[in-house]
Design a protein around this motif. Structure first.
Motif, PDB file in Angstrom:
ATOM      1  N   PHE A 235       0.818  -1.218   0.000  1.00 18.08           N
ATOM      2  CA  PHE A 235       0.000   0.000   0.000  1.00 18.08           C
ATOM      3  C   PHE A 235       0.854   1.272   0.000  1.00 18.08           C
ATOM      4  O   PHE A 235       0.366   2.349   0.314  1.00 18.08           O
ATOM      5  CB  PHE A 235      -0.952  -0.016   1.204  1.00 18.08           C
ATOM      6  N   ASN A 236       2.130   1.128  -0.322  1.00 22.10           N
ATOM      7  CA  ASN A 236       3.051   2.289  -0.387  1.00 22.10           C
ATOM      8  C   ASN A 236       3.013   3.135   0.880  1.00 22.10           C
ATOM      9  O   ASN A 236       2.894   4.352   0.820  1.00 22.10           O
ATOM     10  CB  ASN A 236       2.700   3.198  -1.583  1.00 22.10           C
ATOM     11  N   MET A 237       3.088   2.494   2.035  1.00 20.35           N
ATOM     12  CA  MET A 237       2.970   3.241   3.292  1.00 20.35           C
ATOM     13  C   MET A 237       4.178   3.042   4.205  1.00 20.35           C
ATOM     14  O   MET A 237       4.088   3.318   5.403  1.00 20.35           O
ATOM     15  CB  MET A 237       1.687   2.826   4.016  1.00 20.35           C
ATOM     16  N   VAL A 238       5.260   2.575   3.644  1.00 18.81           N
ATOM     17  CA  VAL A 238       6.451   2.311   4.470  1.00 18.81           C
ATOM     18  C   VAL A 238       6.865   3.574   5.233  1.00 18.81           C
ATOM     19  O   VAL A 238       7.182   3.530   6.424  1.00 18.81           O
ATOM     20  CB  VAL A 238       7.619   1.781   3.605  1.00 18.81           C
ATOM     21  N   ALA A 239       6.816   4.724   4.541  1.00 18.72           N
ATOM     22  CA  ALA A 239       7.252   5.983   5.155  1.00 18.72           C
ATOM     23  C   ALA A 239       6.311   6.436   6.273  1.00 18.72           C
ATOM     24  O   ALA A 239       6.667   7.273   7.100  1.00 18.72           O
ATOM     25  CB  ALA A 239       7.351   7.071   4.087  1.00 18.72           C
ATOM     26  N   LYS A 240       5.093   5.857   6.304  1.00 19.66           N
ATOM     27  CA  LYS A 240       4.093   6.319   7.289  1.00 19.66           C
ATOM     28  C   LYS A 240       3.912   5.332   8.440  1.00 19.66           C
ATOM     29  O   LYS A 240       3.032   5.495   9.264  1.00 19.66           O
ATOM     30  CB  LYS A 240       2.753   6.530   6.585  1.00 19.66           C
ATOM     31  N   LYS A 241       4.756   4.322   8.502  1.00 21.60           N
ATOM     32  CA  LYS A 241       4.496   3.227   9.447  1.00 21.60           C
ATOM     33  C   LYS A 241       4.497   3.658  10.914  1.00 21.60           C
ATOM     34  O   LYS A 241       3.819   3.055  11.733  1.00 21.60           O
ATOM     35  CB  LYS A 241       5.476   2.073   9.226  1.00 21.60           C
ATOM     36  N   ASP A 242       5.221   4.726  11.255  1.00 18.39           N
ATOM     37  CA  ASP A 242       5.298   5.147  12.660  1.00 18.39           C
ATOM     38  C   ASP A 242       4.378   6.330  12.978  1.00 18.39           C
ATOM     39  O   ASP A 242       4.426   6.881  14.069  1.00 18.39           O
ATOM     40  CB  ASP A 242       6.743   5.487  13.034  1.00 18.39           C
ATOM     41  N   LEU A 243       3.548   6.704  12.010  1.00 21.11           N
ATOM     42  CA  LEU A 243       2.609   7.798  12.258  1.00 21.11           C
ATOM     43  C   LEU A 243       1.335   7.260  12.927  1.00 21.11           C
ATOM     44  O   LEU A 243       1.030   6.072  12.833  1.00 21.11           O
ATOM     45  CB  LEU A 243       2.217   8.473  10.938  1.00 21.11           C
ATOM     46  N   PHE A 244       0.618   8.160  13.580  1.00 18.91           N
ATOM     47  CA  PHE A 244      -0.660   7.804  14.198  1.00 18.91           C
ATOM     48  C   PHE A 244      -1.790   8.178  13.233  1.00 18.91           C
ATOM     49  O   PHE A 244      -1.609   9.069  12.388  1.00 18.91           O
ATOM     50  CB  PHE A 244      -0.818   8.542  15.536  1.00 18.91           C
TER      51      PHE A 244
END
Length: 220
Positions: free
Chosen positions: A130-139
């Motif tokens: 889902f192309n979300m690697v950069a967002k993995k630590d966001l809430f």
């Protein structure tokens, strides 16, 4: 056959009268189908989805899921069955605000007692898909609506369900984000996942290979 609903009735009692939420629903769903459920507000669409998803009971009729008689199961066994085979995608995302994207994705795997290394690998796969690697630590609060819904879809998929139930999955999204979600569903369906979605949108409904219309709790 993945599931079979026969003569399902669901009602509430109000002022001594029965108000029917579902009336005589008969529905067979084969593995690999993509079904859209349509109808005006209050026609019973979400109730039907909740019955199929075992979140809601019914008053009369029989429900068989993968040759198991759901109507005869105790609540605990029903819960085990849906955690094993069903993924839910809701309009309001239902993400846990205090968990990061990565932790939200991991939740369904904790129920399934996966080992930590397996969980990490599955979460990494989904973040990638889902192309979300950069967002993995966001809430969740730090994400747009579209991104939150993508996390919701990813979370529904992570435990490899046989059936995805989606209730107005693009209801809170702009058209581009909505299309992205629908394309994900189409891809999943091509991979063999059965999908039942409730939608108001003719465009989204057209992704389904079969459209079921409800009116006042009945299939029309």
């Amino acid at each position: 056959m993945l599931l079979q609903l026969s003569h399902i009735f669901k009602w509430v009692n109000s002022g001594g009268q029965r108000i029917f939420l579902l009336k005589d629903i008969n529905l067979n769903v084969a593995e690999g189908e993509f079904i859209s459920v349509m109808g005006p507000s209050g026609s019973g669409k979400s109730t039907l989805l909740n019955v199929i998803g075992m979140l809601d009971t019914f008053d009369e009729g029989t429900y068989d899921f993968l040759d198991t008689s759901v109507h005869n199961l105790r609540e605990k066994h029903r819960a085990n069955l849906y955690k094993e085979y069903i993924g839910f995608v809701f309009q309001s995302y239902h993400l846990l605000d205090e968990l990061t994207v990565k932790e939200n994705l991991e939740m369904p795997l904790l129920y399934k007692k996966h080992r930590s290394s397996e969980r990490k690998a599955l979460v990494a796969d989904m973040l990638d898909r889902f192309n979300m690697v950069a967002k993995k630590d966001l809430f969740p609060a730090q994400l747009s609506g579209g991104q939150q819904q993508l996390v919701g879809v990813a979370r529904a998929l992570i435990a490899s369900p046989k059936l995805i139930l989606a209730d107005e999955p693009t209801g809170n999204l702009n058209s581009e984000q909505g299309e992205e979600i629908m394309e994900q569903f189409k891809q999943l369906n091509n991979e063999g996942v059965t999908i039942i979605q409730v939608t108001h949108s003719e465009k989204n409904a057209a992704y389904g290979k079969r459209i079921i219309k409800l009116l006042d709790g009945r299939m029309v």
